[in-house]
Design a protein around this motif. Sequence first.
Motif, PDB file in Angstrom:
ATOM      1  N   GLY A  53       0.838  -1.193   0.000  1.00  0.00           N
ATOM      2  CA  GLY A  53       0.000   0.000   0.000  1.00  0.00           C
ATOM      3  C   GLY A  53       0.870   1.239   0.000  1.00  0.00           C
ATOM      4  O   GLY A  53       1.841   1.313   0.757  1.00  0.00           O
ATOM      5  N   VAL A  79      -2.482   5.159   1.895  1.00  0.00           N
ATOM      6  CA  VAL A  79      -2.670   3.909   2.628  1.00  0.00           C
ATOM      7  C   VAL A  79      -1.773   3.916   3.867  1.00  0.00           C
ATOM      8  O   VAL A  79      -0.575   4.161   3.776  1.00  0.00           O
ATOM      9  CB  VAL A  79      -2.340   2.696   1.735  1.00  0.00           C
ATOM     10  CG1 VAL A  79      -2.532   1.395   2.515  1.00  0.00           C
ATOM     11  CG2 VAL A  79      -3.214   2.699   0.484  1.00  0.00           C
ATOM     12  N   ALA A  96      -7.520  -2.537   4.201  1.00  0.00           N
ATOM     13  CA  ALA A  96      -6.604  -1.415   3.981  1.00  0.00           C
ATOM     14  C   ALA A  96      -7.183  -0.183   4.654  1.00  0.00           C
ATOM     15  O   ALA A  96      -8.372   0.127   4.481  1.00  0.00           O
ATOM     16  CB  ALA A  96      -6.405  -1.162   2.487  1.00  0.00           C
ATOM     17  N   SER A  98      -6.765   4.144   5.646  1.00  0.00           N
ATOM     18  CA  SER A  98      -6.290   5.323   4.918  1.00  0.00           C
ATOM     19  C   SER A  98      -6.233   6.562   5.803  1.00  0.00           C
ATOM     20  O   SER A  98      -6.714   6.577   6.943  1.00  0.00           O
ATOM     21  CB  SER A  98      -7.199   5.588   3.709  1.00  0.00           C
ATOM     22  OG  SER A  98      -8.478   6.022   4.125  1.00  0.00           O
TER      23      SER A  98
END
Length: 224
Positions: A53, A79, A96, A98
Amino acid sequence: MRVNFWQTLLCLPDPGCWEAVLGSRPGDGCGNTQCLLSTGNAYNQEERVVCAGYDNGDIKLFDLKTMSLRWETNIKNGVCSVEFDRKDVNMNKLVATSLEGKFHVFDMRTQHPTKGFASVSEKAHKSTIWQVRHLPQNRDVFMTSGGAGSLHLWKYEYPAQRSKKDSEGAEMGVAGSVSLLQNVTLSTQPISSLDWSPDKKGLCVCGAFDQTVRVLIVTKLNKV
């Protein structure tokens, strides 16, 4: 920024030999300075993947068996953390997190030729989500840590059907849903690190920018 993946080789007389097996750069012109990695799909001695990421929102999945880029997407925000729900099974889910307080859960069981993996996203913490960690004893439960000093405990619910056929007959995944089980604010500073105990269910530790390490116990997880 270039990302290299390495493997050890048994080289005599020097057993510490290393060989770069795969390299990657984010999209040209993105100016990336940060990359997070998670390994998975290690259900036998041959299959391995690495998910990377980047701080421009790119997520890339590399197949270490074929030495190729298997899939990529962009979540439109930097990310901060990526993790498979289990590393030693067939790819199941990937989370994931953020910068803008949103996390994405990808169903990794079915990859569509053009649409990739199905996903569901959730807004949480109202700040950067620094970390995600799955409960070792139940891979459908995971915790996220936020920039406002809070921890959120989540559960992923699978859909009735995890895949379906599109109009052209190709298999595509179906995303499930996430529900918030509990949340707590522990600090006025971001909680930047978090991990579960592999032995004691519910036992975890976290570290924050206030230079404090906290040991926590989450109860009633057997009822989730």
